[in-house]
Design an enzyme around this catalytic site. Structure first.
Site, PDB file in Angstrom:
ATOM      1  N   LYS A  37       8.366  10.115 -13.691  1.00  0.00           N
ATOM      2  CA  LYS A  37       9.317   9.624 -12.699  1.00  0.00           C
ATOM      3  C   LYS A  37       8.942  10.083 -11.291  1.00  0.00           C
ATOM      4  O   LYS A  37       8.965   9.293 -10.339  1.00  0.00           O
ATOM      5  CB  LYS A  37      10.726  10.102 -13.057  1.00  0.00           C
ATOM      6  N   SER A  65      19.786   9.008 -18.095  1.00  0.00           N
ATOM      7  CA  SER A  65      19.104   9.720 -17.013  1.00  0.00           C
ATOM      8  C   SER A  65      19.446   9.163 -15.635  1.00  0.00           C
ATOM      9  O   SER A  65      19.084   9.781 -14.621  1.00  0.00           O
ATOM     10  CB  SER A  65      17.587   9.680 -17.227  1.00  0.00           C
TER      11      SER A  65
END
Length: 651
Positions: free
Chosen positions: A551, A508
C-alpha cells in the site's frame, strides 16, 4: 506527531562473525522443525500397526527430504522383507505371496530354480530345501510351498509359467524405504494385474502382477499428498481399508472385472505420512469424519523462524539450501539482503521465511547474475539486481495501473485540500500473478438531511463483501456513540469508493472512510498529500491491517508520477510498525525527507494530521468534534439547550 525514521522502516540483523555463507554449519529444514521432530520421535515408539502421521504443511516444502532426515534420526528398526509371488499349485488363478528375509530374494529364486531342476530329474533335493529354510528362518509358509512344489513335480504336473518366482520387491540393503507418492493412479498406488490375450482367450499369471507404491513402501514410510487424495477420494477410503485390514488388495482394469484371477493380498506394514496445507486437511476431514481418529498423531510444519531467538540456525538453513542446489557462496552483504527478503515474505521484521521454493528462487536468480559477471561470490548487488529484474519482468500490470494516473483517467490528488475527499490504499490480488501490488483509491463522503444513516454505496450496489459491510457498520457505531448518544443525528451520509468497478472486501479502509465522513460533517478539508489505511473499532482505536508495504509503495508511485513535494506520506496503524519492510526507493525518499510514514493509534490522531485541526471534545465548540456537535444540534433545534448546559457545566 513525528513520522517514522528510515531506520524503523526495515528489519535490522546482527550477523555473527563470518566472511561467507560457507562459514556457517549447514542445517537441514528438519533441524528447524521441533514440532515435527517430536512427532517422528513419538511415531518411532508408537505401539501401533500401520500408524498414520498427518503433517500440516504449506506449498514449497520438500516433504521427502524432511521425512528422510527425521526417519534417519528416529527410526530404531524396520521390519524389512522381500516379497515374491509364486503360482498357487492347488489353484493357478490364486497366486500366493511369500515373505522373504530382506535381501535374500535373488538367492531364493536361484535356489528354487535348482530345486525344480533336481526334482524334475528325480534327484535328491533335500539339502536345497534345508538350505532355503535355514536362510528364511524355517518360515512355515515357505516350507509348505516347497513341500507342495516337490510333490507337484513328482506327480509330473505342469506350471502356468516356466519361471516359478516373481520377485516383486527386493531390498538391496537395510535402508528404510521412503516412498513419495506423486500423481498416482489406483494401479500405480496399489499395484496392477495385467492380462494377456491369446487366440481369443484372456489369461493372467503371477508374472503379470506389477507392484505399486504401497508394495515398495512396505516395511517403511509412504508419503501421500492430501491433494492427490482429494482428486480421487475413493483411493483414500481404499487406503484406509488397507491400513485396517493390514493387507493390500490388488487393482485390476475395469474391463477385466468379470475375469476371475485373484492373487492373495500381501501383508501391509507401513508408516503412512499424510502431508498438506490446512485447507486440504479440512477438505479431507469433510470427506471422512474419522480422520481425526485415524490420524491422531499430527504436527505443524512452521513456515517462519523467529530471528530474535536464533539467527545462526536460520543462516545454517540458508547454507544448506546453497549446498543442496549447488549455488555460489554468498558474502555477508548478500546474506543480509536475503534475510531482508525472507522478512518481506513473512510481512514481519522479526520473522524469516522457511519456504524453500521462494528462498531458492531468489538465490538461483542471484547465482545466475553472479556467474554472468564471473564473480566467485554472490554479493548484495547481485541479489538487488535479481529482485529488480524479477520485478521488471512482472511489472506490466502495475505499469498499466499507473498509466491511468499518467493519462489523467484516474482522478487522484496528491496536493491541495478537499472537504470529504481522502486517499485510501488498496492491494490488488490477481489470480495467477505471483505479486500483489498497491493501488491508491479515492474515497468521497457527502452529507445531507436524513435519519443519521451512513449509506455505503458499494454495499448498495452489491460490490462489497461481508467484512467491508461490517466495517461500515462499525463506522456508524462510532459516529452514533460520539455524536448521537443524546439526540438522533439529522444528517445522513453517502460514502463511495470512486472509480471502483469491481468487488471490494476487507476492513482496512474503515479509518479512511471515517475520516472522510468527519471531514464532511465538520466541513473541514483534508490534505490530499496524505493517504490512509487502517481499521477501527467503535471507540475509534486504530487496528492493524495487511499489505502495508504494498500500500505504501503504491501511494509512493502515485506521488512520484505527480511529483514529490516533501509533504506527502501515509498514515498507518501504529500496531503495523513491525510489518514494515519497504523498497530501497521508498526508504531513500523517506531518509531524504521527501516522503513520510505516520503511525496512528486513534482516529483523533489521524483526523488532526489530515486536517491540521484539533479533534478535541464534542463539548468544546472551537474543536473539530465540537463543530460537528454544534452543527447537529443546530439542525436538531437544540442549540439553546446545549449552549446553556455547556455554560452550566463549565461553572
Amino acid at each position: 506527531m513525528q513520522p517514522l525514521s528510515h531506520v524503523e522502516l526495515n528489519p535490522v540483523f546482527t550477523l555473527p562473525e563470518l566472511s561467507t555463507l560457507n562459514d556457517v554449519p549447514s542445517l537441514s529444514f528438519s533441524a528447524l522443525q521441533a514440532r515435527v521432530d517430536s512427532a517422528f520421535a513419538t511415531l518411532s515408539e508408537l505401539n501401533a500397526v500401520n500408524p498414520v502421521l498427518l503433517l500440516n504443511g504449506f506449498p514449497g516444502t520438500d516433504y521427502e527430504e524432511l521425512v528422510q532426515d527425521l526417519v534417519r534420526k528416529h527410526a530404531k528398526h524396520a521390519d524389512l522383507f522381500d516379497l515374491c509371488y509364486a503360482e498357487n499349485l492347488n489353484h493357478s488363478q490364486k497366486p500366493i505371496w511369500l515373505r522373504l528375509k530382506a535381501g535374500t530374494g535373488l538367492e531364493f529364486c536361484e535356489l528354487v530354480g535348482q530345486l525344480l531342476e533336481l526334482s524334475s530329474r528325480h534327484l535328491e533335493a533335500e539339502h536345497i530345501v534345508q538350505r532355503i529354510l535355514k536362510k528364511q528362518g524355517n518360515d512355515e509358509k515357505i516350507a509348505d510351498y516347497l513341500s507342495l512344489l516337490s510333490q507337484h513335480v513328482a506327480a509330473g504336473k505342469g506350471f502356468s509359467h516356466p519361471v516359478l518366482i516373481n520377485l516383486m520387491v527386493h531390498r538391496h540393503d537395510d535402508t528404510i524405504p521412503i516412498v513419495y507418492a506423486r500423481q498416482f493412479t489406483p494401479e500405480q498406488l496399489f499395484g496392477a494385474i495385467h492380462f494377456q490375450t491369446e487366440q481369443g482367450s484372456v489369461f493372467s499369471h503371477h508374472h503379470l502382477l506389477e507392484p505399486g507404491l504401497v508394495h515398495q513402501a512396505n516395511g517403511g514410510y509412504l508419503i501421500v499428498p492430501i491433494e492427490e487424495l482429494l482428486d480421487q477420494p475413493n483411493l483414500w477410503f481404499r487406503l484406509k481399508h488397507a491400513l485396517a485390514a493390514r493387507q493390500i488388495e490388488w487393482s485390476r482394469a475395469a474391463e477385466m472385472a468379470s475375469f476371475y484371477f485373484q492373487p492373495e493380498p500381501p501383508p501391509l506394514d507401513i508408516h503412512l505420512i499424510l502431508v498438506g496445507d490446512r485447507l486440504s486437511v479440512a477438505e479431507l476431514y469433510l470427506l471422512d469424519r474419522e480422520l481425526d481418529t485415524l490420524a491422531f498423531l499430527r504436527a505443524d510444519i512452521i513456515p517462519e523462524w523467529d530471528v530474535r531467538e536464533d539467527l545462526p540456525s536460520y543462516l545454517g538453513f540458508l547454507s544448506h539450501l546453497r549446498q543442496k542446489h549447488q549455488l555460489l557462496d554468498m558474502d555477508g552483504s548478500a546474506i543480509l539482503r536475503l534475510c531482508r527478503y525472507g522478512c518481506r515474505l513473512t510481512e514481519h521484521q522479526h520473522r524469516l521465511s522457511l519456504v524453500e521454493s521462494q528462498l531458492v528462487a531468489m538465490m538461483q536468480l542471484s547465482d545466475v547474475i553472479a556467474r554472468r559477471e564471473q564473480s566467485e561470490l554472490i554479493t548484495e548487488a547481485h541479489v538487488v539486481l535479481a529482485q529488480q529484474e524479477q520485478d521488471h519482468r512482472l511489472s506490466f500490470l502495475v505499469e498499466q495501473s499507473d498509466l491511468g494516473v499518467r493519462d489523467g483517467q484516474y482522478l487522484l490528488q496528491t496536493s491541495g485540500k478537499e472537504v470529504g475527499q481522502i486517499n485510501g490504499l488498496s492491494v490488488i490480488q490477481i489470480t495467477g500473478h505471483p505479486y500483489d501490488f498497491g493501488e491508491p483509491v479515492r474515497l468521497t463522503a457527502t452529507v445531507h438531511l436524513g435519519d443519521g444513516d451512513v449509506v455505503d454505496i458499494e454495499r448498495k450496489a452489491d460490490l462489497a463483501g461481508h467484512i467491508h459491510a461490517k466495517a461500515m457498520m462499525i463506522i456508524h457505531g462510532y459516529l452514533s456513540n460520539l455524536f448521537g448518544a443524546e439526540h438522533p443525528s439529522p444528517l445522513s451520509a453517502n460514502l463511495v469508493f470512486e472509480q471502483s468497478y469491481h468487488e471490494i472486501d476487507g476492513d482496512s479502509a474503515s479509518l479512511t472512510g471515517l475520516c472522510a465522513l468527519l471531514s464532511a460533517l465538520a466541513k473541514e478539508p483534508i490534505y490530499q498529500h496524505f493517504a490512509v489505511t487502517g481499521a477501527v473499532d467503535q471507540f475509534g482505536h486504530v487496528q492493524p491491517v495487511g499489505g502495508v508495504n504494498e500500500k505504501i509503495e503504491g501511494f509512493f508511485r502515485l506521488c512520484k508520477i505527480q511529483g514529490l513535494t516533501g509533504q506527502q506520506g501515509v498514515l498507518l496503524p501504529a500496531s503495523n510498525r513491525l510489518q514494515l519492510n519497504l523498497s530501497d526507493e521508498v526508504s531513500a525518499a523517506i531518509e531524504a525527507g521527501q516522503f513520510h510514514i505516520y503511525p496512528v493509534a486513534h482516529v483523533e490522531q489521524a483526523i488532526e494530521l489530515l486536517t491540521g485541526s484539533v479533534a478535541g471534545d464534542v463539548e468544546q465548540p472551537d474543536t473539530l468534534f465540537g463543530r460537528i456537535r454544534d452543527r447537529l444540534d443546530e439542525l436538531n433545534g437544540h442549540t439553546v439547550e446545549s449552549g446553556f448546559l455547556r455554560r452550566l457545566f463549565r461553572r
